[in-house]
Design an enzyme around this catalytic site. Structure first.
Site, PDB file in Angstrom:
ATOM      1  CD  GLU A 133      11.373  35.396  16.122  1.00 13.62           C
ATOM      2  OE1 GLU A 133      11.197  34.361  15.617  1.00 13.62           O
ATOM      3  OE2 GLU A 133      12.002  36.359  15.504  1.00 13.62           O
ATOM      4  N   GLY A 157       1.150  34.917  25.386  1.00 16.00           N
ATOM      5  CA  GLY A 157       2.770  35.018  24.650  1.00 16.00           C
ATOM      6  C   GLY A 157       3.010  33.519  24.219  1.00 16.00           C
TER       7      GLY A 157
END
Length: 406
Positions: free
Chosen positions: A386, A135
């Site tokens: 993000e 991630g």
């Protein structure tokens, strides 16, 4: 280079008012329903397409607006309407930005229009970067891209996760590792065209917030794409990999996923501002009309000061977003990680402001009869996706110190 201004021109103001009307008249009345259904709001996306809001032309006009504030104004108004539906409408743009950031002019012209489809046949696109074990640590990507020279094809294998529009998209943009030994510098981005065999949707996630936006895994099982689907082209990739193997760091060697996130962070910050502003307006109106002990609760300093802090933080976040957006539009380098600053502060502001709004509404704020409960759930993702808030702080700290802080 345009002059930085806090006074949007007539064109930007017209777009703002147009989008505000759509957000108020179309998105808000539908928001609770699609949040409960946890499904992509195709009718709303189609309505946006018919009006020209969901289109490549519209986003290109905002993206290339030299003032830099076209995209943040658009994002703020749409997410003021509703974050889940807003993300369904703008989620395609992340894949489009990936093509703009990494692709050739020919690739942009070929793939960007296909991401949106037409008003009568609406399509969406997906940007696939994160993986179950990668991630924040993009260097840990395991999805592999192997070149089949005999057929001039790339073969992709792996599993992507947290992909907005993943599996339901017409066009998927996939970040994969070409040379695992190079870590993040060995990545490249590939377009997977519509209907390509081997690409399938994995599990669809049931989420805390932004529930009208489709989020799912994307499974790549020996997916073959033509050589021209490598964004930027093989010659450019080979040159970049050669420099990386020699230990040369340069702007041309930046990571494919990071190039996309760098370009999109101020826009994501603007989304968070839209949510925060919406919650603040609900709280302000409630405080003016809610009577307790014989007077509106806004007459109490405790409540009034909360609202003052909420408004101050929203405006400060907007200033950071507009500065970063103007810098990006005018090719000014983020020497102090201004893009990360804007996303960090706006995301944290959205979480804080929506929590304060719930507190001001008291028990009503905790129910689904009022929208601040949904806004608070929606805001939670803005310190996570993000680039988490922790990653943004790491990027900022590295930029201001010049040190490889870990």
């Amino acid at each position: 280079m345009s002059t930085f201004s806090l006074d949007p021109g007539a064109d930007q103001l017209a777009v703002r008012d147009w989008l505000h009307g759509f957000a108020a008249d179309v998105m808000r009345p539908a928001a609770a329903e699609w949040d409960e259904r946890e499904e992509t709001p195709w009718p709303v996306i189609q309505e946006a397409a018919k009006l020209g809001i969901y289109s490549l032309d519209f986003y290109a006009q905002q993206y290339f607006d030299p003032s830099g504030v076209g995209i943040p104004i658009a994002m703020e108004e749409l997410f003021w309407g509703d974050a889940g539906i807003g993300l369904s409408i703008v989620g395609t743009t992340l894949a489009a930005v990936a093509v703009l950031a990494n692709g050739t002019d020919e690739q942009i012209g070929t793939w960007a229009p296909q991401m949106f489809g037409t008003p009568d046949d609406v399509k969406v696109a997906a940007f696939c970067s994160s993986e179950p074990d990668a991630g924040s640590d993009v260097s840990a990507l395991r999805t592999r891209a192997v070149y089949d020279e005999a057929k001039d094809e790339w073969v992709l294998n792996g599993t992507k996760t947290w992909a907005t529009n993943g599996g339901i998209a017409a066009v998927h943009v996939v970040v994969a590792t070409v040379d695992p030994a190079l870590g993040a510098r060995g990545h490249a981005s590939f377009v997977v065209p519509p209907g390509t065999p081997g690409l399938s949707q994995g599990q669809k996630f049931k989420k805390h917030g932004i529930r009208a936006s489709h989020t799912a895994e994307v499974v790549l099982d020996s997916v073959r794409v033509p050589g021209h689907c490598l964004l930027g082209g093989k010659e450019k990739l080979d040159e970049r990999l050669a420099r990386a193997r020699e230990g040369v760091r340069s702007g041309g060697g930046r990571n494919a996923a990071m190039a996309t996130f760098e370009a999109s962070r101020p826009a994501v910050g603007a989304q968070a501002i839209g949510i925060a502003r919406a919650a603040y307006e609900v709280a302000l109106d409630y405080a003016r009309t809610r009577v307790q002990f014989g007077r509106p609760i806004i007459d109490n300093q405790g409540v009034a000061f909360q609202l003052a802090d909420m408004k101050t933080r929203i405006d400060a976040a907007r200033l950071l977003v507009w500065r970063a957006s103007w810098m990006a539009a005018n090719n000014q380098p983020f020497t102090s990680a201004e893009g990360s600053m804007s996303k960090l502060y706006a995301g944290e502001t959205a979480k804080w402001v929506t929590a304060q709004a719930m507190q001001i509404l008291g028990g009503n704020g905790f129910t689904r009869e009022y929208p601040v409960e949904r806004m608070h759930r929606d805001s939670a993702i803005y310190s996570i996706f993000e680039g988490t808030s922790e990653i943004q702080r790491l990027v900022i700290a590295r930029a201001i110190s010049g040190m490889p802080i870990r």
